[in-house]
Motif scaffolding. Structure first.
Motif, PDB file in Angstrom:
ATOM      1  N   ARG A  82      85.628  35.170  49.024  1.00 57.10           N
ATOM      2  CA  ARG A  82      84.595  34.249  48.547  1.00 57.10           C
ATOM      3  C   ARG A  82      83.528  33.997  49.605  1.00 57.10           C
ATOM      4  O   ARG A  82      83.773  34.093  50.791  1.00 57.10           O
ATOM      5  CB  ARG A  82      85.195  32.919  48.063  1.00 57.10           C
ATOM      6  N   THR A 102      79.386  22.408  43.840  1.00 51.78           N
ATOM      7  CA  THR A 102      80.598  21.724  44.298  1.00 51.78           C
ATOM      8  C   THR A 102      80.329  20.599  45.306  1.00 51.78           C
ATOM      9  O   THR A 102      80.831  19.484  45.154  1.00 51.78           O
ATOM     10  CB  THR A 102      81.580  22.744  44.922  1.00 51.78           C
ATOM     11  N   ARG A 150      68.905  29.562  45.569  1.00 48.87           N
ATOM     12  CA  ARG A 150      69.264  30.344  46.758  1.00 48.87           C
ATOM     13  C   ARG A 150      68.140  31.329  47.027  1.00 48.87           C
ATOM     14  O   ARG A 150      67.717  32.056  46.115  1.00 48.87           O
ATOM     15  CB  ARG A 150      70.571  31.133  46.532  1.00 48.87           C
ATOM     16  N   GLU A 167      74.566  25.303  45.229  1.00 54.13           N
ATOM     17  CA  GLU A 167      75.757  25.408  44.381  1.00 54.13           C
ATOM     18  C   GLU A 167      76.149  23.996  43.986  1.00 54.13           C
ATOM     19  O   GLU A 167      75.598  23.018  44.524  1.00 54.13           O
ATOM     20  CB  GLU A 167      76.890  26.115  45.132  1.00 54.13           C
ATOM     21  N   TYR A 189      87.168  27.226  50.723  1.00 54.05           N
ATOM     22  CA  TYR A 189      88.333  27.588  49.918  1.00 54.05           C
ATOM     23  C   TYR A 189      89.654  27.590  50.678  1.00 54.05           C
ATOM     24  O   TYR A 189      89.704  27.868  51.878  1.00 54.05           O
ATOM     25  CB  TYR A 189      88.126  28.954  49.261  1.00 54.05           C
ATOM     26  N   GLU A 214      67.516  34.387  47.776  1.00 55.06           N
ATOM     27  CA  GLU A 214      68.125  35.722  47.872  1.00 55.06           C
ATOM     28  C   GLU A 214      67.101  36.751  47.432  1.00 55.06           C
ATOM     29  O   GLU A 214      66.093  36.420  46.813  1.00 55.06           O
ATOM     30  CB  GLU A 214      69.341  35.812  46.951  1.00 55.06           C
ATOM     31  N   GLU A 262      85.047  20.911  38.323  1.00 58.96           N
ATOM     32  CA  GLU A 262      85.723  20.500  39.562  1.00 58.96           C
ATOM     33  C   GLU A 262      86.817  19.510  39.178  1.00 58.96           C
ATOM     34  O   GLU A 262      86.550  18.547  38.456  1.00 58.96           O
ATOM     35  CB  GLU A 262      84.744  19.823  40.541  1.00 58.96           C
TER      36      GLU A 262
HETATM   37  P1  HAM Z   1      79.586  31.275  43.769  1.00 57.63           P
HETATM   38  O1  HAM Z   1      80.505  32.424  43.682  1.00 57.63           O
HETATM   39  O2  HAM Z   1      78.658  31.224  44.923  1.00 57.63           O
HETATM   40  O3  HAM Z   1      80.510  29.982  43.746  1.00 57.63           O
HETATM   41  O4  HAM Z   1      78.733  31.165  42.469  1.00 57.63           O
HETATM   42  C1  HAM Z   1      79.346  31.054  41.202  1.00 57.63           C
HETATM   43  C2  HAM Z   1      78.626  31.922  40.195  1.00 57.63           C
HETATM   44  O5  HAM Z   1      77.238  31.575  40.161  1.00 57.63           O
HETATM   45  C3  HAM Z   1      78.636  33.404  40.507  1.00 57.63           C
HETATM   46  O6  HAM Z   1      79.825  34.011  40.069  1.00 57.63           O
HETATM   47  C4  HAM Z   1      77.430  33.879  39.712  1.00 57.63           C
HETATM   48  O7  HAM Z   1      77.786  34.069  38.346  1.00 57.63           O
HETATM   49  C5  HAM Z   1      76.466  32.723  39.825  1.00 57.63           C
HETATM   50  N1  HAM Z   1      75.480  32.992  40.878  1.00 57.63           N
HETATM   51  C6  HAM Z   1      75.624  32.813  42.214  1.00 57.63           C
HETATM   52  N2  HAM Z   1      74.486  33.162  42.859  1.00 57.63           N
HETATM   53  C7  HAM Z   1      73.611  33.572  41.917  1.00 57.63           C
HETATM   54  C8  HAM Z   1      72.249  34.044  41.957  1.00 57.63           C
HETATM   55  N3  HAM Z   1      71.546  34.139  43.082  1.00 57.63           N
HETATM   56  N4  HAM Z   1      71.655  34.385  40.776  1.00 57.63           N
HETATM   57  C9  HAM Z   1      72.326  34.264  39.611  1.00 57.63           C
HETATM   58  N5  HAM Z   1      73.607  33.813  39.519  1.00 57.63           N
HETATM   59  C10 HAM Z   1      74.241  33.460  40.658  1.00 57.63           C
HETATM   60  C11 HAM Z   1      80.043  28.713  43.765  1.00 57.63           C
HETATM   61  O8  HAM Z   1      78.886  28.407  43.661  1.00 57.63           O
HETATM   62  C12 HAM Z   1      81.136  27.674  43.847  1.00 57.63           C
HETATM   63  N6  HAM Z   1      80.499  26.350  43.916  1.00 57.63           N
HETATM   64  C13 HAM Z   1      82.077  27.801  42.666  1.00 57.63           C
HETATM   65  C14 HAM Z   1      83.156  26.778  42.722  1.00 57.63           C
HETATM   66  C15 HAM Z   1      83.220  25.607  42.049  1.00 57.63           C
HETATM   67  N7  HAM Z   1      84.232  26.842  43.481  1.00 57.63           N
HETATM   68  C16 HAM Z   1      84.962  25.744  43.318  1.00 57.63           C
HETATM   69  N8  HAM Z   1      84.342  24.982  42.461  1.00 57.63           N
END
Ligand code: HAM
Length: 419
Positions: free
Chosen positions: A256, A82, A111, A80, A261, A113, A129
Protein backbone atom coordinates in the motif's frame (compact mmCIF):
# COMPACT_ATOMS: atom_id res chain seq x y z
CA UNK A 1 -11.88 30.77 -23.22
CA UNK A 2 -10.56 29.35 -19.93
CA UNK A 3 -10.05 25.58 -19.97
CA UNK A 4 -10.55 23.01 -17.23
CA UNK A 5 -7.38 22.37 -15.14
CA UNK A 6 -5.28 19.37 -16.17
CA UNK A 7 -6.28 16.14 -14.42
CA UNK A 8 -9.82 17.23 -13.61
CA UNK A 9 -13.11 16.33 -15.26
CA UNK A 10 -16.56 17.82 -15.69
CA UNK A 11 -19.54 15.56 -15.12
CA UNK A 12 -21.83 16.53 -17.99
CA UNK A 13 -25.61 16.47 -17.60
CA UNK A 14 -26.00 13.48 -19.90
CA UNK A 15 -23.48 11.47 -17.84
CA UNK A 16 -24.47 12.34 -14.30
CA UNK A 17 -26.97 9.46 -14.10
CA UNK A 18 -23.98 7.08 -14.17
CA UNK A 19 -22.42 8.87 -11.20
CA UNK A 20 -25.73 8.77 -9.39
CA UNK A 21 -25.97 5.03 -10.01
CA UNK A 22 -22.54 4.45 -8.45
CA UNK A 23 -23.26 6.77 -5.52
CA UNK A 24 -26.62 5.11 -4.91
CA UNK A 25 -24.93 1.69 -4.88
CA UNK A 26 -22.47 3.07 -2.29
CA UNK A 27 -25.30 4.36 -0.11
CA UNK A 28 -27.29 1.14 -0.45
CA UNK A 29 -24.22 -0.87 0.55
CA UNK A 30 -23.66 1.39 3.55
CA UNK A 31 -27.26 0.91 4.59
CA UNK A 32 -27.09 -2.89 4.44
CA UNK A 33 -23.97 -2.84 6.63
CA UNK A 34 -25.43 -0.19 8.96
CA UNK A 35 -22.73 2.36 8.17
CA UNK A 36 -23.50 6.06 8.73
CA UNK A 37 -22.40 8.90 6.48
CA UNK A 38 -19.89 11.50 7.68
CA UNK A 39 -18.64 14.64 5.97
CA UNK A 40 -15.35 16.30 6.75
CA UNK A 41 -13.81 19.43 5.18
CA UNK A 42 -12.18 19.30 1.77
CA UNK A 43 -9.12 20.95 3.32
CA UNK A 44 -7.31 20.27 6.59
CA UNK A 45 -4.17 21.46 8.35
CA UNK A 46 -1.21 20.11 6.37
CA UNK A 47 0.22 18.49 9.49
CA UNK A 48 -2.69 16.05 9.65
CA UNK A 49 -1.56 14.43 6.41
CA UNK A 50 2.15 14.66 7.23
CA UNK A 51 1.53 12.71 10.42
CA UNK A 52 -1.45 10.68 9.22
CA UNK A 53 -0.53 9.55 5.72
CA UNK A 54 3.21 9.55 6.41
CA UNK A 55 6.21 11.60 5.35
CA UNK A 56 7.82 8.80 3.33
CA UNK A 57 4.84 8.36 1.01
CA UNK A 58 4.61 9.73 -2.53
CA UNK A 59 1.24 11.21 -1.63
CA UNK A 60 2.81 13.47 1.01
CA UNK A 61 6.19 13.99 -0.65
CA UNK A 62 5.15 14.80 -4.17
CA UNK A 63 1.41 14.98 -4.61
CA UNK A 64 -0.24 17.25 -2.08
CA UNK A 65 -2.05 20.46 -2.98
CA UNK A 66 -0.63 22.56 -0.16
CA UNK A 67 -0.90 26.33 0.20
CA UNK A 68 -0.75 29.02 2.80
CA UNK A 69 -4.10 30.65 3.53
CA UNK A 70 -4.50 34.37 4.15
CA UNK A 71 -3.96 33.78 7.86
CA UNK A 72 -0.56 32.18 7.21
CA UNK A 73 -1.70 28.60 8.01
CA UNK A 74 -0.46 25.70 5.93
CA UNK A 75 -3.54 24.09 4.41
CA UNK A 76 -3.82 20.96 2.23
CA UNK A 77 -6.66 19.73 0.03
CA UNK A 78 -7.39 16.19 1.21
CA UNK A 79 -5.40 13.64 -0.80
CA UNK A 80 -7.49 10.81 0.71
CA UNK A 81 -10.39 10.40 3.11
CA UNK A 82 -9.07 8.45 6.09
CA UNK A 83 -6.97 11.07 7.92
CA UNK A 84 -9.82 13.59 8.05
CA UNK A 85 -12.27 11.03 9.42
CA UNK A 86 -9.75 9.99 12.09
CA UNK A 87 -9.31 13.64 13.06
CA UNK A 88 -13.09 14.02 13.25
CA UNK A 89 -13.32 10.87 15.39
CA UNK A 90 -10.74 12.15 17.88
CA UNK A 91 -11.83 15.80 17.94
CA UNK A 92 -15.47 14.94 18.62
CA UNK A 93 -14.74 12.40 21.34
CA UNK A 94 -16.43 9.65 19.32
CA UNK A 95 -14.35 7.02 21.14
CA UNK A 96 -16.86 7.35 23.99
CA UNK A 97 -19.78 6.34 21.73
CA UNK A 98 -20.76 2.64 21.40
CA UNK A 99 -18.15 0.70 19.45
CA UNK A 100 -17.72 -0.24 16.70
CA UNK A 101 -18.38 3.06 15.00
CA UNK A 102 -18.97 2.54 11.28
CA UNK A 103 -18.70 5.52 8.96
CA UNK A 104 -18.69 6.18 5.22
CA UNK A 105 -18.06 9.16 2.97
CA UNK A 106 -18.19 10.18 -0.66
CA UNK A 107 -15.63 12.89 -1.20
CA UNK A 108 -13.43 14.60 -3.75
CA UNK A 109 -9.68 14.00 -3.22
CA UNK A 110 -6.71 15.84 -4.71
CA UNK A 111 -3.32 14.49 -5.71
CA UNK A 112 -0.83 16.22 -7.96
CA UNK A 113 -0.08 13.12 -10.08
CA UNK A 114 0.72 12.73 -13.77
CA UNK A 115 -2.74 12.34 -15.29
CA UNK A 116 -3.47 9.21 -17.33
CA UNK A 117 -6.42 6.86 -17.82
CA UNK A 118 -7.91 6.31 -14.35
CA UNK A 119 -5.49 8.73 -12.69
CA UNK A 120 -6.69 12.25 -12.05
CA UNK A 121 -5.67 15.21 -9.94
CA UNK A 122 -9.17 15.61 -8.63
CA UNK A 123 -10.96 12.30 -8.15
CA UNK A 124 -13.71 10.96 -5.92
CA UNK A 125 -13.72 8.24 -3.33
CA UNK A 126 -16.44 6.22 -1.67
CA UNK A 127 -14.74 5.25 1.58
CA UNK A 128 -15.63 3.32 4.72
CA UNK A 129 -13.87 3.64 8.10
CA UNK A 130 -14.72 1.44 11.08
CA UNK A 131 -13.38 2.25 14.55
CA UNK A 132 -12.94 0.23 17.72
CA UNK A 133 -13.07 -3.39 16.51
CA UNK A 134 -9.93 -5.51 16.29
CA UNK A 135 -11.57 -8.84 15.42
CA UNK A 136 -10.84 -10.70 12.19
CA UNK A 137 -14.62 -10.65 11.64
CA UNK A 138 -14.35 -6.88 11.17
CA UNK A 139 -11.77 -7.29 8.39
CA UNK A 140 -13.97 -9.89 6.72
CA UNK A 141 -17.06 -7.70 7.06
CA UNK A 142 -15.31 -4.66 5.56
CA UNK A 143 -13.93 -6.63 2.62
CA UNK A 144 -17.39 -8.17 2.15
CA UNK A 145 -18.88 -4.65 2.12
CA UNK A 146 -16.42 -3.60 -0.60
CA UNK A 147 -17.19 -6.70 -2.61
CA UNK A 148 -20.97 -6.19 -2.16
CA UNK A 149 -20.58 -2.65 -3.50
CA UNK A 150 -18.64 -3.85 -6.56
CA UNK A 151 -21.22 -6.58 -7.19
CA UNK A 152 -24.03 -4.03 -7.07
CA UNK A 153 -22.25 -2.19 -9.88
CA UNK A 154 -21.98 -5.39 -11.90
CA UNK A 155 -18.19 -5.16 -11.65
CA UNK A 156 -17.31 -8.82 -11.36
CA UNK A 157 -14.01 -9.09 -13.20
CA UNK A 158 -11.82 -7.71 -10.43
CA UNK A 159 -9.37 -9.77 -8.41
CA UNK A 160 -9.24 -9.31 -4.65
CA UNK A 161 -5.63 -9.44 -3.47
CA UNK A 162 -4.91 -9.55 0.25
CA UNK A 163 -1.84 -9.48 2.43
CA UNK A 164 -0.85 -8.86 6.02
CA UNK A 165 1.87 -6.35 6.78
CA UNK A 166 1.93 -7.13 10.50
CA UNK A 167 1.91 -5.02 13.63
CA UNK A 168 4.60 -2.90 15.32
CA UNK A 169 6.20 -6.02 16.78
CA UNK A 170 6.60 -8.09 13.62
CA UNK A 171 7.28 -5.00 11.50
CA UNK A 172 10.38 -4.21 13.59
CA UNK A 173 11.75 -7.70 12.84
CA UNK A 174 10.82 -7.43 9.20
CA UNK A 175 12.32 -3.93 8.77
CA UNK A 176 15.57 -5.32 10.14
CA UNK A 177 15.47 -8.21 7.65
CA UNK A 178 14.69 -5.80 4.79
CA UNK A 179 17.59 -3.54 5.72
CA UNK A 180 19.97 -6.52 5.89
CA UNK A 181 18.77 -7.55 2.43
CA UNK A 182 18.85 -4.09 0.81
CA UNK A 183 22.10 -2.81 2.37
CA UNK A 184 24.49 -4.41 -0.18
CA UNK A 185 22.24 -3.25 -3.11
CA UNK A 186 21.76 0.36 -1.99
CA UNK A 187 24.34 1.76 -4.42
CA UNK A 188 22.25 0.52 -7.36
CA UNK A 189 18.94 1.83 -6.04
CA UNK A 190 17.20 5.15 -6.70
CA UNK A 191 17.50 8.21 -4.44
CA UNK A 192 13.96 7.71 -3.09
CA UNK A 193 14.72 4.13 -2.08
CA UNK A 194 17.95 5.23 -0.40
CA UNK A 195 16.01 7.84 1.58
CA UNK A 196 13.38 5.26 2.51
CA UNK A 197 16.02 2.79 3.68
CA UNK A 198 16.49 4.62 6.97
CA UNK A 199 13.00 5.97 7.49
CA UNK A 200 10.70 3.19 6.28
CA UNK A 201 12.26 0.30 4.30
CA UNK A 202 8.82 -1.25 3.68
CA UNK A 203 8.10 1.60 1.26
CA UNK A 204 11.06 0.46 -0.89
CA UNK A 205 8.92 -2.50 -1.98
CA UNK A 206 6.55 -0.02 -3.62
CA UNK A 207 9.20 1.55 -5.91
CA UNK A 208 8.28 1.61 -9.62
CA UNK A 209 11.87 2.09 -10.94
CA UNK A 210 12.87 -0.93 -13.07
CA UNK A 211 16.31 -1.37 -11.43
CA UNK A 212 14.83 -1.19 -7.95
CA UNK A 213 12.00 -3.58 -8.89
CA UNK A 214 14.57 -6.20 -9.93
CA UNK A 215 16.20 -5.93 -6.52
CA UNK A 216 12.98 -5.89 -4.50
CA UNK A 217 11.74 -9.02 -6.34
CA UNK A 218 13.88 -11.23 -4.09
CA UNK A 219 13.41 -9.26 -0.87
CA UNK A 220 12.24 -11.15 2.24
CA UNK A 221 8.45 -11.56 2.44
CA UNK A 222 6.50 -10.01 5.31
CA UNK A 223 4.33 -13.12 5.67
CA UNK A 224 7.41 -15.04 6.86
CA UNK A 225 7.93 -12.52 9.67
CA UNK A 226 4.42 -12.21 11.12
CA UNK A 227 4.17 -12.61 14.89
CA UNK A 228 1.82 -15.26 16.32
CA UNK A 229 -1.06 -12.84 16.81
CA UNK A 230 -0.82 -11.38 13.29
CA UNK A 231 -0.53 -14.83 11.76
CA UNK A 232 -3.63 -16.13 13.59
CA UNK A 233 -5.52 -12.97 12.64
CA UNK A 234 -4.63 -13.30 8.96
CA UNK A 235 -5.53 -17.01 8.86
CA UNK A 236 -8.91 -16.23 10.40
CA UNK A 237 -9.61 -13.39 7.95
CA UNK A 238 -8.91 -15.80 5.07
CA UNK A 239 -11.20 -18.48 6.56
CA UNK A 240 -14.01 -15.97 7.09
CA UNK A 241 -13.68 -14.61 3.54
CA UNK A 242 -13.98 -18.13 2.16
CA UNK A 243 -17.00 -18.76 4.39
CA UNK A 244 -18.63 -15.59 2.99
CA UNK A 245 -17.96 -16.75 -0.56
CA UNK A 246 -15.47 -13.94 -1.24
CA UNK A 247 -12.70 -15.13 -3.56
CA UNK A 248 -9.19 -13.77 -2.98
CA UNK A 249 -5.55 -14.38 -3.74
CA UNK A 250 -2.75 -13.70 -1.28
CA UNK A 251 -0.27 -11.25 -2.75
CA UNK A 252 2.68 -10.80 -0.37
CA UNK A 253 3.84 -7.82 -2.46
CA UNK A 254 0.98 -5.53 -1.47
CA UNK A 255 2.33 -2.91 0.93
CA UNK A 256 0.00 0.00 0.00
CA UNK A 257 1.04 3.57 -0.73
CA UNK A 258 0.14 5.09 2.65
CA UNK A 259 2.04 4.61 5.90
CA UNK A 260 -0.72 3.94 8.41
CA UNK A 261 -1.49 0.33 7.61
CA UNK A 262 -1.10 -2.64 9.95
CA UNK A 263 -2.11 -6.30 9.57
CA UNK A 264 -4.65 -6.90 6.77
CA UNK A 265 -4.28 -4.89 3.55
CA UNK A 266 -6.22 -5.51 0.34
CA UNK A 267 -6.82 -4.27 -3.19
CA UNK A 268 -9.48 -5.07 -5.77
CA UNK A 269 -7.59 -5.02 -9.05
CA UNK A 270 -8.93 -4.84 -12.59
CA UNK A 271 -7.01 -5.66 -15.74
CA UNK A 272 -9.54 -3.81 -17.93
CA UNK A 273 -8.54 -0.19 -17.29
CA UNK A 274 -4.81 -0.06 -17.97
CA UNK A 275 -1.95 0.56 -15.56
CA UNK A 276 -4.06 2.08 -12.79
CA UNK A 277 -5.92 -1.12 -11.98
CA UNK A 278 -6.80 -0.69 -8.30
CA UNK A 279 -10.47 0.23 -8.13
CA UNK A 280 -10.87 -0.22 -4.39
CA UNK A 281 -8.27 -0.61 -1.66
CA UNK A 282 -7.77 -0.45 2.06
CA UNK A 283 -6.75 -2.21 5.21
CA UNK A 284 -6.32 -2.04 8.95
CA UNK A 285 -4.69 0.93 10.67
CA UNK A 286 -4.58 -0.02 14.32
CA UNK A 287 -2.11 2.68 15.41
CA UNK A 288 -3.33 5.75 13.56
CA UNK A 289 -5.97 6.98 16.03
CA UNK A 290 -3.39 6.92 18.81
CA UNK A 291 -0.67 8.42 16.61
CA UNK A 292 -2.93 11.37 15.84
CA UNK A 293 -3.58 12.00 19.53
CA UNK A 294 -6.59 9.79 20.26
CA UNK A 295 -7.15 6.66 22.30
CA UNK A 296 -5.34 3.43 21.42
CA UNK A 297 -8.18 2.12 19.25
CA UNK A 298 -8.00 -0.20 16.25
CA UNK A 299 -9.57 0.78 12.92
CA UNK A 300 -10.00 -0.50 9.38
CA UNK A 301 -11.39 0.82 6.14
CA UNK A 302 -11.27 1.03 2.36
CA UNK A 303 -11.85 3.52 -0.42
CA UNK A 304 -13.00 2.99 -4.00
CA UNK A 305 -12.22 5.46 -6.77
CA UNK A 306 -15.44 6.48 -8.51
CA UNK A 307 -13.80 7.59 -11.78
CA UNK A 308 -11.92 4.28 -12.03
CA UNK A 309 -15.11 2.33 -11.42
CA UNK A 310 -16.88 4.34 -14.08
CA UNK A 311 -14.06 3.64 -16.52
CA UNK A 312 -14.15 -0.06 -15.67
CA UNK A 313 -17.92 -0.22 -16.08
CA UNK A 314 -17.75 1.55 -19.43
CA UNK A 315 -14.82 -0.57 -20.67
CA UNK A 316 -16.53 -3.83 -19.73
CA UNK A 317 -19.99 -2.85 -21.00
CA UNK A 318 -21.62 -2.95 -17.56
CA UNK A 319 -25.21 -1.83 -17.67
CA UNK A 320 -26.43 1.38 -16.12
CA UNK A 321 -30.07 2.07 -15.39
CA UNK A 322 -31.69 4.34 -17.99
CA UNK A 323 -30.92 8.05 -17.89
CA UNK A 324 -33.61 10.35 -16.56
CA UNK A 325 -36.26 11.27 -19.16
CA UNK A 326 -39.60 13.11 -18.98
CA UNK A 327 -42.59 10.79 -18.70
CA UNK A 328 -44.69 13.35 -20.52
CA UNK A 329 -44.25 16.56 -22.46
CA UNK A 330 -47.34 18.76 -22.66
CA UNK A 331 -47.37 21.11 -25.65
CA UNK A 332 -49.61 24.13 -26.12
CA UNK A 333 -50.51 26.01 -29.33
CA UNK A 334 -51.25 29.56 -28.25
CA UNK A 335 -51.15 31.68 -25.11
CA UNK A 336 -54.28 30.10 -23.64
CA UNK A 337 -53.40 26.45 -24.32
CA UNK A 338 -49.78 27.01 -23.31
CA UNK A 339 -51.00 28.37 -19.98
CA UNK A 340 -53.12 25.23 -19.61
CA UNK A 341 -50.13 23.03 -20.46
CA UNK A 342 -48.13 24.80 -17.80
CA UNK A 343 -50.92 24.23 -15.26
CA UNK A 344 -51.18 20.52 -16.12
CA UNK A 345 -47.44 20.03 -15.81
CA UNK A 346 -47.41 21.75 -12.40
CA UNK A 347 -50.18 19.43 -11.20
CA UNK A 348 -48.34 16.34 -12.51
CA UNK A 349 -45.13 17.42 -10.79
CA UNK A 350 -47.00 17.81 -7.50
CA UNK A 351 -47.91 14.15 -8.00
CA UNK A 352 -44.27 13.19 -8.49
CA UNK A 353 -44.32 12.85 -12.29
CA UNK A 354 -41.37 13.98 -14.42
CA UNK A 355 -43.33 16.28 -16.74
CA UNK A 356 -42.23 19.11 -19.00
CA UNK A 357 -43.77 22.05 -20.85
CA UNK A 358 -42.27 24.62 -23.17
CA UNK A 359 -39.97 27.27 -21.68
CA UNK A 360 -38.56 28.44 -25.01
CA UNK A 361 -41.67 29.97 -26.63
CA UNK A 362 -41.41 27.45 -29.47
CA UNK A 363 -43.96 26.60 -32.12
CA UNK A 364 -45.95 23.37 -31.62
CA UNK A 365 -43.85 21.66 -34.26
CA UNK A 366 -40.63 22.69 -32.53
CA UNK A 367 -42.03 21.65 -29.15
CA UNK A 368 -42.79 18.22 -30.57
CA UNK A 369 -39.27 17.93 -31.97
CA UNK A 370 -37.74 18.89 -28.63
CA UNK A 371 -40.01 16.47 -26.76
CA UNK A 372 -38.89 13.66 -29.07
CA UNK A 373 -35.22 14.54 -28.61
CA UNK A 374 -35.57 14.73 -24.84
CA UNK A 375 -36.81 11.11 -24.88
CA UNK A 376 -40.26 11.88 -23.42
CA UNK A 377 -42.37 8.70 -23.26
CA UNK A 378 -45.61 10.57 -24.00
CA UNK A 379 -46.41 13.83 -25.71
CA UNK A 380 -49.71 15.60 -25.22
CA UNK A 381 -50.85 18.49 -27.41
CA UNK A 382 -53.58 20.84 -26.30
CA UNK A 383 -55.24 22.95 -28.97
CA UNK A 384 -58.37 25.12 -28.85
CA UNK A 385 -60.64 22.15 -29.75
CA UNK A 386 -59.16 19.95 -27.06
CA UNK A 387 -59.52 22.68 -24.49
CA UNK A 388 -63.17 23.20 -25.43
CA UNK A 389 -63.81 19.44 -25.16
CA UNK A 390 -61.77 19.23 -21.94
CA UNK A 391 -59.62 16.45 -23.43
CA UNK A 392 -56.10 15.98 -24.63
CA UNK A 393 -54.54 13.61 -27.13
CA UNK A 394 -51.69 11.69 -25.55
CA UNK A 395 -49.25 10.11 -27.96
CA UNK A 396 -47.17 7.14 -26.90
CA UNK A 397 -43.83 7.95 -28.54
CA UNK A 398 -42.67 4.32 -28.58
CA UNK A 399 -45.53 2.88 -30.67
CA UNK A 400 -47.18 6.02 -32.05
CA UNK A 401 -50.64 5.20 -30.61
CA UNK A 402 -52.81 8.11 -29.54
CA UNK A 403 -55.40 8.17 -26.78
CA UNK A 404 -57.91 10.89 -25.98
CA UNK A 405 -57.83 11.52 -22.24
CA UNK A 406 -59.95 13.81 -20.11
CA UNK A 407 -57.88 16.80 -18.98
CA UNK A 408 -58.57 15.98 -15.34
CA UNK A 409 -57.52 12.37 -15.73
CA UNK A 410 -54.02 12.67 -17.17
CA UNK A 411 -52.38 11.64 -13.92
CA UNK A 412 -54.47 8.46 -13.49
CA UNK A 413 -53.91 7.61 -17.17
CA UNK A 414 -50.13 7.92 -16.79
CA UNK A 415 -50.21 5.93 -13.58
CA UNK A 416 -52.11 3.12 -15.30
CA UNK A 417 -49.74 3.21 -18.29
CA UNK A 418 -46.65 3.15 -16.07
CA UNK A 419 -47.78 -0.21 -14.66
P1 HAM B 1 -5.60 4.61 -2.02
O1 HAM B 1 -5.20 3.26 -2.45
O2 HAM B 1 -4.58 5.68 -2.06
O3 HAM B 1 -6.16 4.44 -0.54
O4 HAM B 1 -6.84 5.10 -2.84
C1 HAM B 1 -8.03 4.35 -2.87
C2 HAM B 1 -8.59 4.32 -4.27
O5 HAM B 1 -8.78 5.66 -4.75
C3 HAM B 1 -7.70 3.67 -5.30
O6 HAM B 1 -7.84 2.28 -5.30
C4 HAM B 1 -8.23 4.29 -6.59
O7 HAM B 1 -9.39 3.59 -7.02
C5 HAM B 1 -8.61 5.69 -6.16
N1 HAM B 1 -7.54 6.63 -6.52
C6 HAM B 1 -6.40 6.89 -5.84
N2 HAM B 1 -5.68 7.84 -6.49
C7 HAM B 1 -6.37 8.17 -7.60
C8 HAM B 1 -6.14 9.11 -8.67
N3 HAM B 1 -5.08 9.91 -8.72
N4 HAM B 1 -7.08 9.19 -9.66
C9 HAM B 1 -8.19 8.42 -9.62
N5 HAM B 1 -8.45 7.53 -8.62
C10 HAM B 1 -7.56 7.41 -7.62
C11 HAM B 1 -6.67 5.45 0.21
O8 HAM B 1 -6.89 6.56 -0.20
C12 HAM B 1 -7.02 5.04 1.62
N6 HAM B 1 -7.51 6.23 2.33
C13 HAM B 1 -8.03 3.92 1.60
C14 HAM B 1 -8.40 3.51 2.99
C15 HAM B 1 -9.50 3.87 3.69
N7 HAM B 1 -7.68 2.73 3.77
C16 HAM B 1 -8.28 2.60 4.95
N8 HAM B 1 -9.38 3.30 4.91
Amino acid sequence: MINIPKGTKDVLPELSYKWRFIENAARETAEIFNINEVRTPVFEHTELFLRGVGETTDVVNKEMYTFEDKGGRSITLKPEGTAGVVRMFIENGLASTPMPLKTFYITPCFRYERPQAGRLREFHQFGVEVFGAKSAETDAEIIFAASTFLNKLGVSKTELQINSIGCRICRAEYNKALKDYFRPHLGKMCATCRARFDKNPLRMLDCKEEDCKKITANAPKILDYLCGDCKTHFEKVKRLLTAQGVKYVVNPRIVRGLDYYTKTVFEFISTDIGAQGAVCAGGRYDNLVEELGGAALPAIGFAAGIERLLLLMENTGASFPAAQKPLIYVAGMDDITRAKAFEIVAELRLNGINAEADLMERSVKAQFKYADKSGAHYVAVIGGNELAANTVNIKNMADGTQTAVNLNEIYSYLKKEKK
